[in-house]
Motif scaffolding. Structure first.
Motif, short mmCIF file in Angstrom:
data_model
loop_
_atom_site.label_atom_id
_atom_site.label_comp_id
_atom_site.label_asym_id
_atom_site.label_seq_id
_atom_site.Cartn_x
_atom_site.Cartn_y
_atom_site.Cartn_z
N GLU A 41 35.46 -1.02 -45.45
CA GLU A 41 35.27 -1.99 -46.51
C GLU A 41 33.79 -2.10 -46.87
O GLU A 41 32.94 -2.26 -46.00
N PRO A 42 33.44 -1.99 -48.16
CA PRO A 42 32.04 -2.12 -48.56
C PRO A 42 31.46 -3.46 -48.12
O PRO A 42 32.17 -4.48 -48.07
N ILE A 43 30.18 -3.44 -47.82
CA ILE A 43 29.54 -4.65 -47.31
C ILE A 43 29.60 -5.77 -48.34
O ILE A 43 29.71 -6.95 -48.00
N SER A 44 29.52 -5.41 -49.65
CA SER A 44 29.57 -6.44 -50.69
C SER A 44 30.91 -7.16 -50.68
O SER A 44 30.96 -8.39 -50.80
N GLU A 45 32.02 -6.40 -50.54
CA GLU A 45 33.33 -7.03 -50.53
C GLU A 45 33.53 -7.85 -49.25
O GLU A 45 34.12 -8.93 -49.28
N ASP A 79 18.21 -6.82 -49.82
CA ASP A 79 17.87 -6.60 -48.41
C ASP A 79 19.13 -6.52 -47.55
O ASP A 79 19.19 -5.74 -46.59
N VAL A 80 20.11 -7.35 -47.88
CA VAL A 80 21.37 -7.30 -47.14
C VAL A 80 22.02 -5.93 -47.30
O VAL A 80 22.49 -5.32 -46.34
N LEU A 81 22.02 -5.44 -48.53
CA LEU A 81 22.64 -4.15 -48.79
C LEU A 81 21.87 -3.01 -48.14
O LEU A 81 22.45 -2.04 -47.64
N ASN A 82 20.54 -3.10 -48.15
CA ASN A 82 19.71 -2.04 -47.60
C ASN A 82 19.64 -2.06 -46.08
O ASN A 82 19.00 -1.20 -45.48
N ALA A 83 20.28 -3.06 -45.46
CA ALA A 83 20.24 -3.13 -44.00
C ALA A 83 20.92 -1.92 -43.38
O ALA A 83 20.54 -1.46 -42.30
N VAL A 130 13.85 -1.80 -56.01
CA VAL A 130 12.73 -2.76 -55.99
C VAL A 130 12.53 -3.30 -54.58
O VAL A 130 11.39 -3.46 -54.12
N ALA A 131 13.64 -3.57 -53.88
CA ALA A 131 13.51 -4.05 -52.51
C ALA A 131 12.81 -3.02 -51.64
O ALA A 131 11.99 -3.37 -50.76
N ALA A 132 13.10 -1.73 -51.86
CA ALA A 132 12.44 -0.66 -51.10
C ALA A 132 10.95 -0.62 -51.43
O ALA A 132 10.11 -0.41 -50.54
N PHE A 133 10.58 -0.82 -52.70
CA PHE A 133 9.17 -0.83 -53.09
C PHE A 133 8.43 -1.98 -52.40
O PHE A 133 7.34 -1.81 -51.85
N ILE A 134 9.02 -3.16 -52.43
CA ILE A 134 8.36 -4.34 -51.86
C ILE A 134 8.23 -4.19 -50.34
O ILE A 134 7.19 -4.57 -49.76
N ALA A 135 9.26 -3.62 -49.71
CA ALA A 135 9.21 -3.45 -48.25
C ALA A 135 8.38 -2.22 -47.85
O ALA A 135 8.26 -1.94 -46.65
N LYS A 136 7.82 -1.52 -48.84
CA LYS A 136 7.05 -0.28 -48.60
C LYS A 136 7.87 0.76 -47.84
O LYS A 136 7.35 1.56 -47.07
N ASP A 137 9.19 0.71 -48.09
CA ASP A 137 10.10 1.66 -47.45
C ASP A 137 10.30 2.86 -48.37
O ASP A 137 11.42 3.17 -48.80
N VAL A 138 9.21 3.52 -48.69
CA VAL A 138 9.24 4.68 -49.58
C VAL A 138 8.51 5.82 -48.89
O VAL A 138 7.36 5.68 -48.50
N GLY A 191 16.80 -1.17 -60.42
CA GLY A 191 17.87 -1.72 -59.59
C GLY A 191 17.32 -2.45 -58.38
O GLY A 191 16.27 -2.10 -57.84
N ALA A 192 18.06 -3.47 -57.95
CA ALA A 192 17.57 -4.33 -56.87
C ALA A 192 17.29 -3.54 -55.60
O ALA A 192 16.31 -3.81 -54.89
N ALA A 193 18.10 -2.53 -55.29
CA ALA A 193 17.89 -1.76 -54.07
C ALA A 193 16.58 -0.99 -54.13
O ALA A 193 15.87 -0.88 -53.12
#
Length: 773
Positions: free
Chosen positions: A141-145, A183-187, A227-235, A223-225
């Motif tokens: 089941e997808p995390i969002s659902e 962030d929840v999705l990128n966990a 931008v979240a990676a940019f802010i967390a410097k996870d690039v 997309g939020a995923a």
């Protein structure tokens, strides 16, 4: 890569096709007032920004990227008016800011192995794509659902409406909430493909800053995923090196439609109801007003179909939707409340109407429009010119119409539609020509299309139509040229006369004179060497049809006389193969029987066919024991129906073929072929039925069981009328009727034993037939 510098750029996370995100983004851009707006989208489509922002362009529209090396592959990036990316483009134009796309180029996107990476070209990263997955064969089941269900919502879409769309958010409040969700999705582990895109987009942003634009004057809308990676410097800059080299491609803008934007119709990054969200967008995200407007639309649809739906019903439904939203602690009704209120009030508790036709109106049928400055290729221009001139459907919903092929205008429309069919351009499909309800699907082209006087089509424009028109330009610059190219390729692949004749028919139906001439030459060449009876018979049928109906539809220069000569030659060649082909194995007899029927039809219908030669071959088959018995049976039936064989001779031949001297298997096979012709005429003959009854009665029990499968197959073609006549003749042949008339005397004598014997005999006859039928 200076990720610290990246953090000084204004970053705004978005969800695709979200009215609330679009509304908040507009407020945020007005406060930030950037000089450059960088948007998630293929970077080589930046040249299309002016077209997308043109006043004449009306969403929904889509960027179309397609390969130009002859490989049919393309990708779409759709925009609705309420898409945040489109709103960012419009804001940039209105405020004289520079707007650019920064995602990987179209050519690279088309080259990526999306099946392995779990994405499709043009479908951007969504919540469910970041969810961790286990082995491919195990669904998780997808995390969002799961997140939505754990909080009491029935789906993630309901959660999104309740927590993100309906509340009146400010930029300061909305941005961190959306980032927290990302962030929840990128966990969980993100797919490699999206990490490649992170690195590519980050580099494009830093290049703009390096060109001299202060980072504080740069806004990134992605997309939020991402931008979240940019802010967390996870690039990881090294990830970009894994991107493949791009393929040759081109980019344009085409119309799109609300049905294609609907996620329930297969678009992964879409939403449930584009038309509903469009109304919410126009109402400045007032979902209460959008709900009321949709309910008014629902009432109108119901009244159009004869149902009662008053204004008081609408108000009652609206109040119920508000009440449901309050009970569920929602700021405003969403689609779930709208549906439940509609079922309970307007539909009186019956959900049939909602599911049947009302819900389509919240999806919508709107088709976008692209400014003329983008230009259309010649195929697109021809398509729309023909559609408008012939008043054919141009909406993204199926419409049915009929063509009467007794005038040049409607024949021209038929040629146009058949060209689209042959070229593989999805727009219209043939539904039949006056066929009865429940009849099998009709053949779209070939001989059937040649003989029709009326055609019924169902047409529906979709973005795939324009995509195909763009992709097919490599085959020619007109629909006739494209169709000719496709038919020429089929002709070069044809290995027998039948295949070449089929191309010939399609050439006439689609009005392609060049291919008509080529196909005639190939048919002639194949007919001289072809030894396959089914192929020759099929070709003879096609050519006979052309002789009967002419080739004027294709405006060919070859003339009907050339077709007639080839028809004679092909038919005569087929006659030479009849006896050898009929001496076939059981697994091949089906095709041979069909070929014999075809030759019989041509011989009787076509004056230039050698009818006498065919009748001689049929009589030889009937008399021969060297051929498969089914072909002999078929020949007998065909001669009888052509009145070339009297009923007494038929009965004599059937009796001979079903005698005790003949193996039961051979007799059953003969019967199978015999009854394939016109079973009603045959079973009405008492002499024929007597021969059949004598044959069945003479077979011993063991042999009967062995031949039963063939007998069942032979008699399976009998319908209720044929069975009734068969039963009447069996009763007459066995003189059961005479015995039945004696029942009265039996009853008067009270001789119950005699009555029992008669009933048993009659019952046995019925049981015998039941076993077979």
């Amino acid at each position: 890569m200076d990720l610290a510098l990246l953090s000084r750029v204004h970053l705004f996370p978005v969800r695709h096709h979200s009215p609330r995100t679009t509304s908040v983004l507009g407020q945020w851009l007005t406060r930030v007032r950037p000089e450059v707006v960088l948007i998630e989208g293929p970077c080589d489509a930046s040249g299309m920004v002016d077209v997308l922002c043109d006043e004449a362009t009306k969403p929904p529209v889509a960027i179309l990227g397609y390969r130009t090396d002859g490989t049919p592959r393309s990708a779409l990036w759709p925009f609705a008016e309420y898409s945040p990316e489109y709103a960012a483009l419009r804001w940039a134009k209105a405020n004289k800011a520079r707007a650019e796309f920064i995602d990987i180029p179209v050519g690279v996107s088309l080259e990526v192995d999306r099946e392995e990476e779990g994405a499709e070209p043009g479908v951007e990263e969504e919540e469910t794509e970041s969810a961790a997955t286990s082995a491919p064969e195990v669904w998780e089941e997808p995390i969002s659902e799961r997140f939505a269900r754990e909080r009491g919502y029935r789906s993630f879409e309901e959660l999104w409406e309740a927590l993100f769309e309906a509340p009146d958010w400010t930029p300061e409040g909305f941005r961190p909430v959306l980032l927290a969700w990302a962030d929840v999705l990128n966990a969980g582990p993100r797919r490699e493909y999206h990490r490649w895109r992170d690195a590519f987009m980050a580099r494009k942003v830093l290049e703009v800053v390096a060109s001299g634009v202060p980072p504080e004057k740069v806004a990134v809308v992605a997309g939020a995923a991402h931008v979240a990676a940019f802010i967390a410097k996870d690039v990881d800059a090294a990830m970009e090196a894994k991107l493949p080299k791009g393929v040759p491609c081109a980019v344009t803008v085409i119309p799109y439609s609300f049905p294609r934007l609907a996620e329930q119709l297969g678009y992964g990054a879409g939403n449930r109801a584009p038309h509903f969200y469009q109304k919410a967008h126009e109402a400045k995200c007032d979902f209460r007003r959008a709900t009321l407007e949709v309910l008014i639309d629902f009432a109108g649809h119901l009244r159009m179909r004869g149902f009662t739906a008053s204004l008081s019903d609408v108000l009652e439904a609206y109040r119920l939707a508000l009440t449901l939203a309050d009970l569920r602690e929602k700021s405003a009704p969403g689609l779930d409340e709208l549906r439940e209120a509609t079922v309970a009030t307007l539909c009186r508790g019956d959900a049939t109407h909602v599911d049947g036709f009302l819900w389509k109106s919240v999806v919508g049928h709107q088709v976008g429009r692209v400014a003329s400055r983008i230009g259309q290729n010649s195929l697109q221009a021809e398509f729309w010119r023909e559609v408008d001139a012939r008043r054919l459907p141009r909406t993204d919903s199926p419409e049915t119409f009929s063509l009467r092929l007794n005038n040049d205008v409607e024949v021209g429309s038929s040629v146009f539609l058949h060209r689209l069919r042959v070229a593989g351009i999805p727009y219209a499909s043939l539904q039949g020509a006056g066929q009865q309800r429940g009849a099998p699907p009709v053949e779209s082209g070939g001989y059937a299309a040649l003989t029709r006087v009326r055609e019924s089509w169902q047409a529906q424009w979709t973005p795939s139509t324009d995509v195909a028109l763009v992709e097919k330009i490599v085959l020619g610059d007109t629909l006739e040229a494209v169709t000719t190219r496709v038919l020429q390729e089929r002709l070069s692949e044809a290995k027998a006369t039948a295949g070449a004749a089929e191309v010939l028919l399609e050439s006439v139906i689609t009005g392609c004179p060049q291919t008509v001439a080529s196909a005639l030459r190939v048919c002639d060449a194949h007919a001289a060497t072809d030894s396959d009876l089914p192929s020759l018979a099929s070709a003879a049928r096609a050519l006979s049809g052309l002789v009967a109906y002419g080739t004027s539809r294709a405006h060919a220069d070859v003339g009907d006389e050339a077709v007639a000569v080839l028809c004679e030659k092909t038919f005569n060649r087929a006659l030479l193969r009849v006896r050898d082909a009929s001496s076939c194995a059981p697994d091949a007899v089906g095709a041979v029987l069909e070929a014999l029927r075809t030759l019989h039809e041509v011989a009787l219908a076509q004056p230039r066919a050698d009818k006498a030669g065919w009748l001689a071959e049929a009589r030889a088959l009937m008399e021969s024991h060297a051929v498969h018995p089914a072909t002999s049976g078929l020949a007998t039936g065909l001669l009888y129906l052509a009145q070339e064989l009297p009923e007494s001779d038929v009965a004599l031949e059937v009796g001979r073929r079903l005698s005790l001297a003949v193996e039961p298997e051979a007799g059953a096979a003969y019967l199978e072929g015999f009854l394939q012709v016109n079973a009603l005429v045959l079973v009405k003959s008492r002499e024929v039925v007597k021969a059949l009854d004598d044959f069945l009665s003479s077979v011993d029990a063991e042999r009967f069981r062995q031949t039963l499968p063939v007998l069942r197959r032979a008699l399976a073609a009998l319908g209720s009328t044929e069975r009734r006549y068969l039963m009447e003749n069996v009763v007459a042949v066995r003189q059961l009727g005479t015995q039945a008339r004696a029942v009265k005397g039996v009853l008067e004598e009270k001789d119950k034993e005699k009555l029992k014997d008669m009933s048993a005999e009659l019952g046995k006859a019925l049981d015998d037939l039941d076993d077979l039928l």
